[in-house]
Design a protein around this motif. Structure first.
Motif: not given
Length: 365
Positions: A189-201
């Protein structure tokens, strides 16, 4: 026997409580207890609700702070197990032996110990709320004995299985989903609910603060929505360079899909989507995963075993338990040790064997 417990504010007539017993002594004792409660200001009118009626009230009015999926789980336990067995009993008359007999019948019918324990948890919560508002003096489920639940043996993918899995997923539409899950330990559920605003590349970090879940909405229809994580706490993890590169590739792939879809593109911030920008369906991802693990000789492997595989690999690589706990989102390090203690035990044995080899090597000099 009768005890005057108050007066009707409208008519001024006495309000009396009737008690009964097998002997005069028993009735007298009950009357004394009521009188003592009246004197202490702790007396409550007897509850006329049945267990079933109270459960309806509890489900409707007292689950506002509970996640939708959790509330749905409570309803399932009540409808499937509790209501058929206890609903007609008066709430005030519900006793520990009644509940214990119910739990025993569940075990005797072949239900797993974990099912009994989960059912107890729901019933206990409902009865505890009844205690809090004065419908019950105490929780009759407190004194019940529960069956012992044996922890299932973990079956993470070993090094050979992981290598085979990596080969099998090459080019698969969900390759990045599977690899990010395996290399971060996120729940499905966490990986499928991941959003780009929570990713800091740029800094190579990930904030995990929600999950995709299916639950019943206000209109009684089941739909997917984003809810908080299992323990309602967010966690930030630092990613391996390979994972960062995978996410960069995913972002670039989405841009291509977006251009191709044009006005049909759904504006969402999900990291993992289909070619129209819609979030992936968990059951579809799961069935694809099961076909892959079956092909590499591990048909028993669950999607959650990717999370276990990550944890075992992290511990074996030398990560301390506190770091593993934080990355997995466990409440305490002791829980992580409890779940993965067999891994650390194995590492201790390997360490002892290495020491023995050292001892033998210096003893022959």
């Amino acid at each position: 026997g009768r005890v005057t417990v108050g007066y009707d504010p409208g008519t001024g007539k006495q309000k009396q409580r009737t008690v009964s017993g097998k002997t005069q002594k028993e009735v007298t004792q009950k009357m004394r207890e009521i009188t003592a409660e009246l004197d202490a200001g702790t007396y409550h009118e007897p509850c006329k609700l049945t267990v079933g009626e109270w459960l309806d009230i509890w489900l409707r009015d007292y689950l506002n702070g509970v996640k939708p999926r959790t509330a749905e789980s409570y309803r399932c336990q009540i409808e499937n197990h509790i209501r058929p067995n206890l609903s007609k009993i008066k709430l005030e008359a519900l006793s520990t032996p009644d509940i214990q007999k119910f739990y025993n019948s569940m075990t005797e019918s072949g239900l797993a110990a974990k099912t009994v324990i989960i059912t107890h948890g729901v019933l206990h919560k409902a009865l505890q709320q009844a205690v809090a508002i004065g419908y019950l003096r105490f929780n009759p489920s407190d004194a019940c004995t529960l069956p012992r639940s044996e922890r299932k043996e973990l079956k993470p993918l070993d090094d050979n299985a992981i290598s085979a899995f990596l080969t099998a997923v090459k080019g698969h539409p969900y390759e990045t989903v599977f690899l990010v899950t395996l290399f971060t330990g996120m729940r499905q559920g966490e990986v499928l609910g991941l959003t780009w605003n929570c990713v800091d590349l740029d800094n190579g970090t990930l904030l995990i603060n929600k999950q995709l879940q299916k639950a019943v909405n206000d209109k009684g229809k089941r739909e997917y929505s984003l809810v908080s994580t299992k323990n309602s706490k967010g966690r930030k993890i630092t990613l391996a360079s390979t994972v960062v590169n995978l996410l960069r590739q995913q972002k670039a792939k989405q841009e291509v899909w977006k251009q191709a879809a044009g006005s049909a593109w759904r504006k969402s911030d999900f990291v993992f989507t289909n070619e129209l920008g819609e979030h992936l369906m968990p059951h579809t991802v799961y069935h694809n995963y099961k076909r892959i693990v079956a092909a590499i000789g591990r048909p028993d492997a669950r999607f959650h075993d990717l999370r276990h595989s990550y944890a075992v690999a992290a511990i074996k690589s030398g990560d301390d338990i506190k770091t593993v706990q934080g990355n997995l989102g466990h409440a305490t390090a002791s829980f992580t040790l409890d779940v993965y203690g067999h891994v650390t035990d194995q590492m201790k044995r390997e360490s002892a064997n290495r020491m023995e080899q050292f001892i033998q090597s210096v003893s022959t000099v």
